[in-house]
Design a protein around this motif. Structure first.
Motif, PDB file in Angstrom:
ATOM      1  N   ARG A  47       1.421  12.461  58.082  1.00 17.92           N
ATOM      2  CA  ARG A  47       2.503  11.553  58.167  1.00 17.92           C
ATOM      3  C   ARG A  47       2.724  10.948  56.772  1.00 17.92           C
ATOM      4  N   VAL A  48       1.861  10.560  56.068  1.00 13.14           N
ATOM      5  CA  VAL A  48       2.193  10.048  54.675  1.00 13.14           C
ATOM      6  C   VAL A  48       2.568  11.100  53.729  1.00 13.14           C
ATOM      7  N   GLU A  49       1.772  12.310  53.783  1.00 13.38           N
ATOM      8  CA  GLU A  49       2.291  13.438  52.749  1.00 13.38           C
ATOM      9  C   GLU A  49       3.534  14.118  53.196  1.00 13.38           C
ATOM     10  N   GLU A  50       3.848  14.347  54.286  1.00  9.68           N
ATOM     11  CA  GLU A  50       5.041  14.968  54.618  1.00  9.68           C
ATOM     12  C   GLU A  50       5.555  14.393  56.052  1.00  9.68           C
ATOM     13  N   PRO A  51       6.230  13.462  55.803  1.00  9.04           N
ATOM     14  CA  PRO A  51       6.802  12.618  56.985  1.00  9.04           C
ATOM     15  C   PRO A  51       7.828  13.478  57.950  1.00  9.04           C
ATOM     16  N   ALA A  52       8.264  14.363  57.257  1.00  2.00           N
ATOM     17  CA  ALA A  52       9.524  14.891  58.179  1.00  2.00           C
ATOM     18  C   ALA A  52       8.740  16.294  58.715  1.00  2.00           C
ATOM     19  N   ALA A  53       7.753  16.767  58.344  1.00  2.00           N
ATOM     20  CA  ALA A  53       7.139  17.795  58.802  1.00  2.00           C
ATOM     21  C   ALA A  53       6.461  17.931  60.278  1.00  2.00           C
ATOM     22  N   GLU A  54       6.560  18.832  60.749  1.00  2.66           N
ATOM     23  CA  GLU A  54       6.138  18.828  62.289  1.00  2.66           C
ATOM     24  C   GLU A  54       4.542  18.991  62.185  1.00  2.66           C
ATOM     25  N   PRO A  55       3.896  17.945  62.784  1.00  2.00           N
ATOM     26  CA  PRO A  55       2.589  17.689  62.788  1.00  2.00           C
ATOM     27  C   PRO A  55       1.504  18.913  63.182  1.00  2.00           C
ATOM     28  N   ARG A  56       0.440  19.133  62.430  1.00  2.00           N
ATOM     29  CA  ARG A  56      -0.263  20.277  62.932  1.00  2.00           C
ATOM     30  C   ARG A  56      -1.643  19.692  63.518  1.00  2.00           C
ATOM     31  N   GLU A  57      -2.307  20.375  64.464  1.00  2.00           N
ATOM     32  CA  GLU A  57      -3.461  19.716  64.929  1.00  2.00           C
ATOM     33  C   GLU A  57      -4.707  20.285  64.086  1.00  2.00           C
ATOM     34  N   MET A  58      -5.843  19.689  63.696  1.00  2.00           N
ATOM     35  CA  MET A  58      -6.988  20.437  63.395  1.00  2.00           C
ATOM     36  C   MET A  58      -7.487  20.985  64.575  1.00  2.00           C
ATOM     37  N   PRO A  59      -8.005  22.453  64.129  1.00  2.00           N
ATOM     38  CA  PRO A  59      -8.481  23.041  65.393  1.00  2.00           C
ATOM     39  C   PRO A  59      -9.815  22.824  65.720  1.00  2.00           C
ATOM     40  N   ASP A  60     -10.313  22.838  66.943  1.00  2.00           N
ATOM     41  CA  ASP A  60     -11.661  22.796  67.206  1.00  2.00           C
ATOM     42  C   ASP A  60     -12.764  23.823  66.604  1.00  2.00           C
ATOM     43  N   ALA A  61     -13.470  23.669  65.858  1.00  2.00           N
ATOM     44  CA  ALA A  61     -14.218  24.600  65.227  1.00  2.00           C
ATOM     45  C   ALA A  61     -15.748  24.811  65.816  1.00  2.00           C
ATOM     46  N   GLY A  62     -15.682  23.940  66.661  1.00  2.00           N
ATOM     47  CA  GLY A  62     -17.004  23.859  67.231  1.00  2.00           C
ATOM     48  C   GLY A  62     -18.001  22.720  66.847  1.00  2.00           C
ATOM     49  N   MET A  63     -18.931  22.290  67.752  1.00  2.00           N
ATOM     50  CA  MET A  63     -19.731  20.987  67.583  1.00  2.00           C
ATOM     51  C   MET A  63     -20.459  20.772  66.369  1.00  2.00           C
ATOM     52  N   PHE A  64     -20.823  21.850  65.925  1.00  2.00           N
ATOM     53  CA  PHE A  64     -21.576  22.058  64.816  1.00  2.00           C
ATOM     54  C   PHE A  64     -20.871  21.885  63.335  1.00  2.00           C
ATOM     55  N   ALA A  65     -19.440  22.004  63.553  1.00  2.00           N
ATOM     56  CA  ALA A  65     -18.455  21.715  62.609  1.00  2.00           C
ATOM     57  C   ALA A  65     -18.010  20.486  62.369  1.00  2.00           C
ATOM     58  N   ALA A  66     -18.202  19.581  63.599  1.00  2.00           N
ATOM     59  CA  ALA A  66     -17.370  18.307  63.539  1.00  2.00           C
ATOM     60  C   ALA A  66     -17.721  17.241  62.471  1.00  2.00           C
ATOM     61  N   ALA A  67     -18.871  17.375  61.909  1.00  2.00           N
ATOM     62  CA  ALA A  67     -19.294  16.608  60.527  1.00  2.00           C
ATOM     63  C   ALA A  67     -18.377  16.832  59.699  1.00  2.00           C
ATOM     64  N   ASP A  68     -18.428  18.155  59.152  1.00  2.00           N
ATOM     65  CA  ASP A  68     -17.644  18.510  58.080  1.00  2.00           C
ATOM     66  C   ASP A  68     -16.025  18.433  58.439  1.00  2.00           C
ATOM     67  N   GLN A  69     -15.478  18.352  59.424  1.00  2.00           N
ATOM     68  CA  GLN A  69     -14.317  18.233  59.824  1.00  2.00           C
ATOM     69  C   GLN A  69     -13.845  16.829  59.504  1.00  2.00           C
ATOM     70  N   ILE A  70     -14.701  15.678  59.972  1.00  2.00           N
ATOM     71  CA  ILE A  70     -14.482  14.308  59.796  1.00  2.00           C
ATOM     72  C   ILE A  70     -14.612  14.013  58.287  1.00  2.00           C
ATOM     73  N   THR A  71     -15.511  14.809  57.570  1.00  2.00           N
ATOM     74  CA  THR A  71     -15.778  14.631  56.041  1.00  2.00           C
ATOM     75  C   THR A  71     -14.354  15.001  55.342  1.00  2.00           C
TER      76      THR A  71
END
Length: 103
Positions: A47-71
């Motif tokens: 929203r900050v970088e591209e306020p007019a763009a359609e939002p994209r959802e971060m995919p679910d890459a599995g429970m072992f990737a969750a730490a990397d995704q929040i980082t």
């Protein structure tokens, strides 16, 4: 320039705790909480970088990737934050998600 070190430190701490958590804890909801946080932070950044763009959802890459995704999502948001109020809000989101995750 806003010092966002507290945000990156909080995100790193949460990620480290997720990486150290047993698989059973991740399955009981810690990974889902982390993914929800990552998605929220990523959406905020978009929203900050591209306020007019359609939002994209971060995919679910599995429970072992969750730490990397929040980082990644937390560090991306840290780059675009401009005010102390937004920093405080982001820190609150991380703390709340970590509490809900139980790690």
């Amino acid at each position: 320039m806003l010092d966002t070190t507290p945000l990156t430190a909080a995100v790193d701490q949460f990620a480290d705790r997720l990486r150290a958590a047993p698989q059973s804890r991740l399955q009981r909801g810690a990974a889902a909480e982390a993914l929800a946080l990552a998605r929220e932070l990523a959406l905020w950044t978009q929203r900050v970088e591209e306020p007019a763009a359609e939002p994209r959802e971060m995919p679910d890459a599995g429970m072992f990737a969750a730490a990397d995704q929040i980082t990644v999502a937390g560090r991306d948001l840290a780059l675009v934050l401009t005010g102390p109020e937004d920093l405080a809000r982001a820190l609150d989101l991380v703390a709340e998600a970590q509490k809900k995750a139980g790690v």
